[in-house]
Design a protein around this motif. Structure first.
Motif, short mmCIF file in Angstrom:
data_model
loop_
_atom_site.label_atom_id
_atom_site.label_comp_id
_atom_site.label_asym_id
_atom_site.label_seq_id
_atom_site.Cartn_x
_atom_site.Cartn_y
_atom_site.Cartn_z
N ASP A 124 0.85 -1.14 0.15
CA ASP A 124 -0.09 0.19 0.01
C ASP A 124 0.93 1.38 0.02
OD1 ASP A 124 -2.73 -1.43 0.09
OD2 ASP A 124 -2.19 -1.39 2.34
N SER A 125 0.24 2.25 -0.68
CA SER A 125 1.01 3.45 -0.54
C SER A 125 0.05 4.49 -0.89
CB SER A 125 2.11 3.80 -1.58
OG SER A 125 1.78 3.52 -2.82
N PRO A 126 -0.16 5.78 -0.32
CA PRO A 126 -1.11 6.82 -0.32
C PRO A 126 -0.98 7.44 -1.83
CG PRO A 126 0.72 7.65 1.00
CD PRO A 126 1.03 6.31 0.45
N ALA A 127 -2.34 7.74 -2.42
CA ALA A 127 -2.43 8.78 -3.54
C ALA A 127 -1.73 10.04 -3.37
CB ALA A 127 -3.57 8.43 -4.05
N LEU A 128 -1.43 10.61 -4.41
CA LEU A 128 -0.84 11.93 -4.22
C LEU A 128 -2.28 13.00 -4.03
CD1 LEU A 128 1.26 14.16 -4.53
CD2 LEU A 128 0.57 14.16 -7.00
N ASP A 129 -1.96 13.78 -2.95
CA ASP A 129 -3.27 14.90 -2.81
C ASP A 129 -3.83 15.29 -4.17
OD1 ASP A 129 -4.78 16.54 -0.78
OD2 ASP A 129 -3.96 17.82 -2.04
N ALA A 130 -5.06 15.37 -4.38
CA ALA A 130 -5.79 15.94 -5.50
C ALA A 130 -5.31 17.37 -5.68
CB ALA A 130 -7.30 15.69 -5.63
N GLN A 149 5.71 9.29 -9.75
CA GLN A 149 6.08 7.97 -9.03
C GLN A 149 4.61 7.26 -9.08
OE1 GLN A 149 8.23 8.06 -5.20
NE2 GLN A 149 6.71 6.51 -4.47
N LEU A 150 4.70 5.87 -9.71
CA LEU A 150 3.45 5.27 -9.91
C LEU A 150 3.44 4.33 -8.60
CD1 LEU A 150 3.01 4.90 -13.52
CD2 LEU A 150 2.23 6.69 -12.30
N HIS A 151 2.21 4.05 -8.18
CA HIS A 151 1.82 2.97 -7.34
C HIS A 151 2.39 1.54 -7.63
CE1 HIS A 151 -0.27 -0.05 -4.86
NE2 HIS A 151 -0.54 0.82 -4.10
N GLN A 240 -7.05 8.27 -16.47
CA GLN A 240 -7.01 6.75 -16.05
C GLN A 240 -6.16 6.83 -14.74
OE1 GLN A 240 -6.04 4.64 -19.43
NE2 GLN A 240 -8.08 4.01 -19.72
N LEU A 241 -4.77 7.39 -15.03
CA LEU A 241 -4.01 7.23 -13.79
C LEU A 241 -4.51 8.09 -12.66
CD1 LEU A 241 -0.41 7.63 -15.58
CD2 LEU A 241 -1.52 5.37 -14.64
N ILE A 242 -5.15 9.46 -12.72
CA ILE A 242 -5.80 10.16 -11.74
C ILE A 242 -7.09 9.44 -11.25
CG2 ILE A 242 -6.90 12.40 -11.35
CD1 ILE A 242 -5.00 13.43 -13.40
N ILE A 247 -1.09 7.73 -8.74
CA ILE A 247 0.03 8.58 -8.74
C ILE A 247 0.20 8.84 -7.29
CG2 ILE A 247 0.96 10.87 -9.38
CD1 ILE A 247 -1.03 10.86 -12.00
N GLY A 248 1.42 8.55 -6.95
CA GLY A 248 1.91 8.58 -5.45
C GLY A 248 2.61 9.88 -4.94
N ASP A 249 3.45 10.34 -6.17
CA ASP A 249 4.34 11.56 -6.02
C ASP A 249 4.89 12.00 -7.21
OD1 ASP A 249 5.87 13.36 -4.25
OD2 ASP A 249 7.31 11.80 -3.57
N TYR A 250 5.28 13.33 -7.19
CA TYR A 250 5.91 13.91 -8.30
C TYR A 250 7.38 14.53 -7.96
CZ TYR A 250 4.49 18.46 -7.38
OH TYR A 250 4.32 19.79 -6.69
N HIS A 251 8.18 14.71 -8.86
CA HIS A 251 9.26 15.59 -8.82
C HIS A 251 9.56 16.29 -10.34
CE1 HIS A 251 11.58 11.87 -9.88
NE2 HIS A 251 11.98 12.61 -10.44
N TYR A 252 10.29 17.11 -10.22
CA TYR A 252 10.65 17.67 -11.55
C TYR A 252 11.87 17.27 -12.28
CZ TYR A 252 6.55 20.91 -11.13
OH TYR A 252 5.54 21.42 -10.75
N ALA A 253 11.94 16.76 -13.51
CA ALA A 253 13.45 16.23 -14.05
C ALA A 253 14.54 17.55 -13.79
CB ALA A 253 13.10 16.17 -15.56
N THR A 254 14.20 18.71 -13.73
CA THR A 254 15.18 19.44 -13.99
C THR A 254 15.80 20.15 -12.54
OG1 THR A 254 13.52 21.24 -13.64
CG2 THR A 254 14.45 20.85 -15.81
N ASP A 255 15.32 20.06 -11.36
CA ASP A 255 15.54 20.45 -9.98
C ASP A 255 15.24 19.43 -9.21
OD1 ASP A 255 12.83 22.68 -9.54
OD2 ASP A 255 12.65 20.69 -9.68
#
Length: 259
Positions: A124-130, A149-151, A240-242, A247-255
């Motif tokens: 289990d892992s939490p979904a990203l806050d909407a 970052q996907l489940h 579909q992913l949303i 979708i559990g997390d995100y970051h930016y490729a640049t920073d």
């Protein structure tokens, strides 16, 4: 070969004799008891495979499946006491099993069923806050560099065969008489809440999600999807992913920003 290895080898091969070191506390012959133990062991492992690959069994029939599974069990006994892992290499075995050569789609159906089992037992892992996700998607200048970052349950299977339709027909969702097995289909497998879903994907959508899985930024994954399918519409797989909350997390490729 030491005594333990000899015992295991004899358990898995009916042609081998009962280990000479076995004794019985009463008048019963050790060989008879060993034969019962061997049959129970192999039967329980075959049952475990039948539970994990029910559609494969339905496609070939119970008698054929159990005969095929017995060959697999003798070649690939469990390597762990955790039976959830058993059968991970069964699809590859099916692909090379000559008597099943007339059903070339059978191995991919087995792969789909294995992915469903893996998704069901994924951590289990939490979904990203909407609100956080909406904020990230609302920045057009940074959208292409988003990395999701996907489940752990998420998997994509791209097949030359109609694996999604075959699986759905055996769930009563489609008429099996109308399903032709030889059309290429891609499947998205994931766990949404407590339910494992199998979702049919266009080829471009499958390529896009596979890109996200390996850490590609959104823009690069979309470019690869467009190369695969000029009609690719980013909003479809993203929705579909949303919707499924994977979708559990995100970051930016640049920073490497993380929320």
């Amino acid at each position: 070969m030491n005594d333990q290895a000899q015992f295991v080898a004899a358990l898995l091969d009916p042609a081998q004799p009962c280990p000479a070191q076995l004794t019985s506390w009463n008048e019963a012959q050790p060989s008879r008891r060993f034969a019962v133990y061997r049959n129970n062991l192999i039967g329980s492992l075959v049952d475990a495979l039948a539970d994990g690959f029910p559609v494969v069994q339905q496609l070939v029939g119970e008698a054929f499946f159990r005969a095929m599974a017995q060959v697999f069990v003798r070649q690939s006994p469990p390597r762990s006491a955790v039976m959830l892992d058993y059968g991970a290499d069964f699809p590859a075995f099916v692909e090379g099993f000559e008597p099943a050569g007339g059903l070339p789609y059978l191995a991919d159906v087995a792969r789909l069923e294995r992915l469903r089992s893996r998704a069901y037992h994924a951590a289990d892992s939490p979904a990203l806050d909407a609100a956080a996700l909406a904020g990230a998607l609302a920045e057009p200048d940074r959208l292409a560099s988003l990395v999701f970052q996907l489940h752990a349950s998420v998997a994509v299977l791209a097949s030359r065969f109609a694996v999604v339709s075959l699986w759905a027909a055996h769930q009563g969702l489609l008429d099996i008489t109308r399903v032709g097995p030889y059309g290429a289909e891609s499947a998205l497998v994931l766990r949404h809440g407590l339910e494992v879903e199998v979702i049919g994907l266009r080829a471009g959508d499958a390529t896009f999600i596979q890109g996200l899985q390996v850490g590609m930024p959104l823009g690069r994954a979309a470019e690869r999807a467009l190369d695969e399918d000029p009609a690719f519409d980013l909003s479809v797989p993203l929705a579909q992913l949303i919707r499924t909350g994977v979708i559990g997390d995100y970051h930016y490729a640049t920073d490497r920003h993380r929320i």
